[in-house]
Design a protein around this motif. Structure first.
Motif, mmCIF file in Angstrom:
data_model
loop_
_atom_site.group_PDB
_atom_site.id
_atom_site.type_symbol
_atom_site.label_atom_id
_atom_site.label_comp_id
_atom_site.label_asym_id
_atom_site.label_seq_id
_atom_site.Cartn_x
_atom_site.Cartn_y
_atom_site.Cartn_z
ATOM 1 N N ARG A 174 35.966 29.903 40.129
ATOM 2 C CA ARG A 174 36.449 29.851 38.743
ATOM 3 C C ARG A 174 36.213 31.163 37.995
ATOM 4 N NH1 ARG A 174 35.377 23.857 36.304
ATOM 5 N NH2 ARG A 174 36.721 22.841 37.810
ATOM 6 N N MET A 175 35.034 31.733 38.091
ATOM 7 C CA MET A 175 34.715 32.955 37.346
ATOM 8 C C MET A 175 35.633 34.091 37.791
ATOM 9 S SD MET A 175 33.094 34.302 34.932
ATOM 10 C CE MET A 175 31.703 33.302 34.527
ATOM 11 N N ARG A 176 35.839 34.225 39.100
ATOM 12 C CA ARG A 176 36.723 35.268 39.605
ATOM 13 C C ARG A 176 38.152 35.033 39.113
ATOM 14 N NH1 ARG A 176 36.942 35.992 45.887
ATOM 15 N NH2 ARG A 176 34.788 36.618 45.515
ATOM 16 N N SER A 177 38.591 33.792 39.097
ATOM 17 C CA SER A 177 39.940 33.467 38.636
ATOM 18 C C SER A 177 40.094 33.773 37.149
ATOM 19 C CB SER A 177 40.246 31.991 38.895
ATOM 20 O OG SER A 177 40.174 31.699 40.268
ATOM 21 N N ILE A 178 39.092 33.400 36.344
ATOM 22 C CA ILE A 178 39.146 33.654 34.895
ATOM 23 C C ILE A 178 39.166 35.160 34.632
ATOM 24 C CG2 ILE A 178 37.829 33.453 32.748
ATOM 25 C CD1 ILE A 178 36.966 30.659 33.724
ATOM 26 N N LEU A 179 38.335 35.917 35.333
ATOM 27 C CA LEU A 179 38.302 37.368 35.145
ATOM 28 C C LEU A 179 39.617 38.023 35.574
ATOM 29 C CD1 LEU A 179 34.649 38.225 36.241
ATOM 30 C CD2 LEU A 179 35.584 38.197 33.909
ATOM 31 N N THR A 180 40.212 37.530 36.635
ATOM 32 C CA THR A 180 41.498 38.061 37.088
ATOM 33 C C THR A 180 42.576 37.812 36.042
ATOM 34 O OG1 THR A 180 40.878 37.713 39.397
ATOM 35 C CG2 THR A 180 43.230 37.966 38.923
ATOM 36 N N ILE A 181 42.628 36.574 35.542
ATOM 37 C CA ILE A 181 43.621 36.239 34.507
ATOM 38 C C ILE A 181 43.374 37.078 33.253
ATOM 39 C CG2 ILE A 181 44.400 34.412 32.948
ATOM 40 C CD1 ILE A 181 43.888 32.442 35.287
ATOM 41 N N LEU A 182 42.113 37.227 32.865
ATOM 42 C CA LEU A 182 41.760 38.037 31.693
ATOM 43 C C LEU A 182 42.194 39.483 31.890
ATOM 44 C CD1 LEU A 182 40.340 38.057 28.935
ATOM 45 C CD2 LEU A 182 38.221 38.607 30.141
ATOM 46 N N GLY A 183 41.986 40.037 33.064
ATOM 47 C CA GLY A 183 42.411 41.413 33.371
ATOM 48 C C GLY A 183 43.908 41.579 33.260
ATOM 49 N N ILE A 184 44.648 40.611 33.751
ATOM 50 C CA ILE A 184 46.108 40.667 33.675
ATOM 51 C C ILE A 184 46.564 40.599 32.220
ATOM 52 C CG2 ILE A 184 48.229 39.414 34.235
ATOM 53 C CD1 ILE A 184 46.845 38.645 36.909
ATOM 54 N N LEU A 201 45.272 26.393 44.611
ATOM 55 C CA LEU A 201 44.541 25.741 43.531
ATOM 56 C C LEU A 201 43.100 25.479 43.939
ATOM 57 C CD1 LEU A 201 47.161 23.205 42.114
ATOM 58 C CD2 LEU A 201 46.338 25.319 41.065
ATOM 59 N N HIS A 202 42.920 25.110 45.194
ATOM 60 C CA HIS A 202 41.580 24.847 45.695
ATOM 61 C C HIS A 202 40.722 26.117 45.629
ATOM 62 C CE1 HIS A 202 38.322 23.216 48.026
ATOM 63 N NE2 HIS A 202 38.487 24.138 48.968
ATOM 64 N N SER A 203 41.297 27.276 45.993
ATOM 65 C CA SER A 203 40.586 28.554 45.955
ATOM 66 C C SER A 203 40.250 28.923 44.510
ATOM 67 C CB SER A 203 41.447 29.639 46.590
ATOM 68 O OG SER A 203 40.820 30.885 46.478
ATOM 69 N N MET A 204 41.148 28.617 43.562
ATOM 70 C CA MET A 204 40.888 28.928 42.149
ATOM 71 C C MET A 204 39.766 28.055 41.610
ATOM 72 S SD MET A 204 44.715 29.641 40.642
ATOM 73 C CE MET A 204 44.196 29.550 38.971
ATOM 74 N N ARG A 205 39.709 26.817 42.032
ATOM 75 C CA ARG A 205 38.650 25.914 41.570
ATOM 76 C C ARG A 205 37.286 26.343 42.102
ATOM 77 N NH1 ARG A 205 42.106 20.930 42.877
ATOM 78 N NH2 ARG A 205 43.371 20.808 41.001
ATOM 79 N N ILE A 206 37.239 26.784 43.334
ATOM 80 C CA ILE A 206 35.972 27.188 43.944
ATOM 81 C C ILE A 206 35.443 28.465 43.285
ATOM 82 C CG2 ILE A 206 34.924 28.032 46.092
ATOM 83 C CD1 ILE A 206 36.784 26.134 47.592
#
Length: 185
Positions: free
Chosen positions: A9-19, A2-7
């Motif tokens: 955020r843009m990469r996490s959002i793009l990854t989720i969007l890609g999935i 969770l800490h890595s996702m918070r740091i």
């Protein structure tokens, strides 16, 4: 995690969007493939589900060589098959309905207009039984009609005769005149 996702955020959002997009794309493709399969199955069952097309004059080293190739209409304009071949098929199975088909193309002319490169399918009355072609108006060719009669599709009737009733009207193809006796839906 969770800490890595918070740091990032843009990469996490793009990854989720890609999935999400990938999953939606695969689901859509599978739904379209299923729909196309249903349409083809319905069309085959509408004509009885037991239609075979014999391609004349196709020679291949293996029976599967040309199975997936689309043949030009010129392959159907001349034939190595004869009436004796049709008679032999009918004798082998009297329940068979056989309708030979020959495709031609050329200039179609009526008194109102002309259509370049129109496609003509020459056949016998048995085609009606083998394909269950629906008629909009008139009749299909039969053994009592003249060889100079034709059944046309509804769009071709409009292209050649406009909004006039095409039944009984004539058109010319390859210097032969045909009288329209039926219109397909």
């Amino acid at each position: 995690a969770l800490h890595s996702m918070r740091i990032n955020r843009m990469r996490s959002i793009l990854t989720i969007l890609g999935i999400v997009i990938g999953t939606a794309s695969i689901t859509t493709i599978m739904a379209l493939a299923g729909g196309i399969t249903s349409v083809v199955n319905k069309q085959v069952s509408d004509i009885g589900g037991n239609v075979a097309v014999i391609r004349p004059g196709v020679v291949a080293s293996s029976p599967l060589d040309r199975l997936s190739e689309a043949l030009a209409s010129s392959h159907y304009s001349t034939s190595t098959l004869t009436e004796a071949d049709m008679d032999a098929l009918t004798k082998a199975n009297p329940d068979l309905a056989i309708a030979p088909i020959m495709t031609l193309s050329g200039l179609l002319k009526s008194c109102n207009s002309q259509l370049k490169d129109g496609t003509i399918i020459a056949t016998t009355p048995e085609l009606e039984n083998t394909t269950k072609l629906p008629l909009q108006d008139g009749q299909f060719i039969d053994t009592t009609t003249s060889d100079q009669t034709a059944v046309v599709g509804s769009q071709l009737a409009i292209d050649l005769f406009g909004t006039d009733n095409p039944l009984g009207r004539t058109f010319t193809v390859r210097n032969q005149t045909f009288t329209v006796i039926g219109i397909l839906k």
